[in-house]
Design a protein around this motif. Structure first.
Motif, PDB file in Angstrom:
ATOM      1  N   MET A 327       0.854  -1.202   0.000  1.00  0.00           N
ATOM      2  CA  MET A 327       0.000   0.000   0.000  1.00  0.00           C
ATOM      3  C   MET A 327       0.888   1.250   0.000  1.00  0.00           C
ATOM      4  SD  MET A 327      -2.803  -1.400   2.776  1.00  0.00           S
ATOM      5  CE  MET A 327      -3.959  -0.054   2.515  1.00  0.00           C
ATOM      6  N   MET A 328       1.566   1.459  -1.107  1.00  0.00           N
ATOM      7  CA  MET A 328       2.558   2.529  -1.194  1.00  0.00           C
ATOM      8  C   MET A 328       1.969   3.903  -0.881  1.00  0.00           C
ATOM      9  SD  MET A 328       4.819   3.775  -4.469  1.00  0.00           S
ATOM     10  CE  MET A 328       5.312   5.515  -4.556  1.00  0.00           C
ATOM     11  N   ALA A 329       0.831   4.235  -1.482  1.00  0.00           N
ATOM     12  CA  ALA A 329       0.252   5.561  -1.291  1.00  0.00           C
ATOM     13  C   ALA A 329      -0.013   5.838   0.184  1.00  0.00           C
ATOM     14  CB  ALA A 329      -1.038   5.699  -2.090  1.00  0.00           C
ATOM     15  N   LEU A 330      -0.596   4.860   0.881  1.00  0.00           N
ATOM     16  CA  LEU A 330      -0.894   5.042   2.300  1.00  0.00           C
ATOM     17  C   LEU A 330       0.387   5.097   3.121  1.00  0.00           C
ATOM     18  CD1 LEU A 330      -3.175   5.365   4.291  1.00  0.00           C
ATOM     19  CD2 LEU A 330      -3.294   2.864   4.514  1.00  0.00           C
ATOM     20  N   GLN A 331       1.360   4.271   2.760  1.00  0.00           N
ATOM     21  CA  GLN A 331       2.657   4.318   3.443  1.00  0.00           C
ATOM     22  C   GLN A 331       3.280   5.712   3.347  1.00  0.00           C
ATOM     23  OE1 GLN A 331       5.040   1.351   1.512  1.00  0.00           O
ATOM     24  NE2 GLN A 331       3.762  -0.367   2.192  1.00  0.00           N
ATOM     25  N   VAL A 332       3.261   6.271   2.148  1.00  0.00           N
ATOM     26  CA  VAL A 332       3.878   7.579   1.907  1.00  0.00           C
ATOM     27  C   VAL A 332       3.147   8.670   2.680  1.00  0.00           C
ATOM     28  CG1 VAL A 332       4.273   9.360   0.156  1.00  0.00           C
ATOM     29  CG2 VAL A 332       4.845   6.987  -0.338  1.00  0.00           C
TER      30      VAL A 332
END
Length: 364
Positions: A327-332
């Motif tokens: 979940m890259m977007a949420l991680q960022v």
């Protein structure tokens, strides 16, 4: 009269480091403490800012030095540079950067404890210095200290009035000629990978000797849109071309690259750099000349934010990557938001501890 737009540009650029350093985790550009993915979105963001945003800080520092030396002598100025730049950089290298390194090492499989890593780093400092790990983003404070000290004798000689730059004759087209020395300078004294001391010295001195003048700043404001639009257009072309190279299998760094090709590559990068500095300054002078409690706080806290932000980015990124796989977007988003909140909280805690706040250049 204080130029609040310069203060605002400084803290805005430093805030860009939250997304910038977070997205480095997901980028194939440059190197970082640990690497998670190769995202074209991350690459595009980094390419938009990498050529010019830290360079702007050196130019603004040169302008700030002009105003600082109006109320300080050279000794007082050097003392201020030591307490604001050198001492915080040293404290950061000893107390902050090792924590950042620790989370990078954990991600790469390190199983030891933090104390063991800290002892290893400072038992073999040259090894960690060579690969940049021991300095990390604190290169900026060290470089700024170096260029401030090197530039000071030239500045003091100029202040004596033995020679004078006819600033009334400085025009925007003439300012654009700075691209040539910046390009040439970028090839020399790259003490830290791809970061030339000579180039940053030239930017600092351009700030002091040219851009500190009110009439020159007014000319930048007057030409802000042509400068800024040119900067945006060329940056867009640069990003598209760079992304196409990154996505291809071609070896752009081939040994057959000629000296002329290298110079032209550096020239194009420095065109973007200088247009970015001039265009953003012109826009800043027109739209950012204001103050309020928030801007004043962020201005005063800008260097401490710079020092502490990297620890919280690495800490939260390390855990969020494990907790939110894929979940890259949420991680960022969470990494940026949490690291900002905890960076400010850290500054407020350190501010209340007299002995410690002095080390990091924080006023009570």
């Amino acid at each position: 009269m204080r130029k609040y737009y310069l203060d605002n540009l400084r803290w805005l650029v430093i805030l860009v480091l939250f997304p910038y350093h977070t997205l480095l985790l997901y980028s194939s550009i440059g190197s970082y403490y640990f690497h998670v993915a190769n995202s074209m979105v991350a690459n595009a963001f980094l390419l938009c800012f990498a050529p010019w945003f830290m360079q702007l800080l050196f130019t603004v520092a040169g302008i700030a030095t002009y105003y600082s030396l109006k109320r300080r002598n050279s000794t007082e100025y050097l003392k201020e540079r030591v307490t604001k730049l050198l001492l915080p950089a040293a404290a950061g290298v000893l107390l902050v950067i090792p924590v950042s390194v620790y989370f990078g090492f954990l991600y790469s499989g390190y199983t030891g404890n933090f104390l063991s890593l800290w002892l290893s780093i400072f038992s073999h400092p040259l090894e960690y210095l060579a690969n940049g790990i021991i300095i990390g983003p604190l290169w900026f404070l060290l470089y700024l200290f170096i260029v401030s000290v090197v530039a000071l004798p030239f500045i003091m000689k100029y202040k004596k009035g033995e020679w004078r730059i006819p600033l009334e004759k400085v025009t925007v087209p003439k300012l654009l000629l700075m691209i040539i020395p910046l390009t040439i300078g970028s090839f020399f004294l790259n003490l830290y990978p791809d970061k030339s001391v000579v180039q940053f010295l030239l930017l600092f001195m351009a700030g002091y000797f040219l851009l500190s003048d009110d009439s020159v700043q007014e000319k930048l404001e007057d030409k802000r849109w042509p400068l800024f639009i040119s900067f945006v257009v060329l940056t867009s072309i640069y990003v598209v071309l760079a992304l196409s190279i990154l996505s291809s299998s071609a070896d752009a760094g081939s040994a057959t690259t000629s000296i002329l090709s290298l110079f032209l590559m550096q020239l194009s990068a420095n065109v973007i750099l200088w247009l970015g500095v001039l265009g953003v300054m012109g826009m800043g002078k027109h739209y950012l000349e204001f103050k309020n409690p928030t801007t004043l706080y962020l201005s005063a806290a800008s260097f401490p934010i710079y020092i502490f932000h990297i620890v919280w980015i690495n800490l939260f990124a390390y855990y969020l990557i494990g907790w939110l796989p894929g979940m890259m977007a949420l991680q960022v988003i969470l990494t940026m938001a949490l690291s900002f909140v905890f960076t400010i909280a850290t500054i407020e805690v350190v501010r209340r501890i007299k002995g410690i706040r002095f080390l990091f250049g924080i006023k009570g």
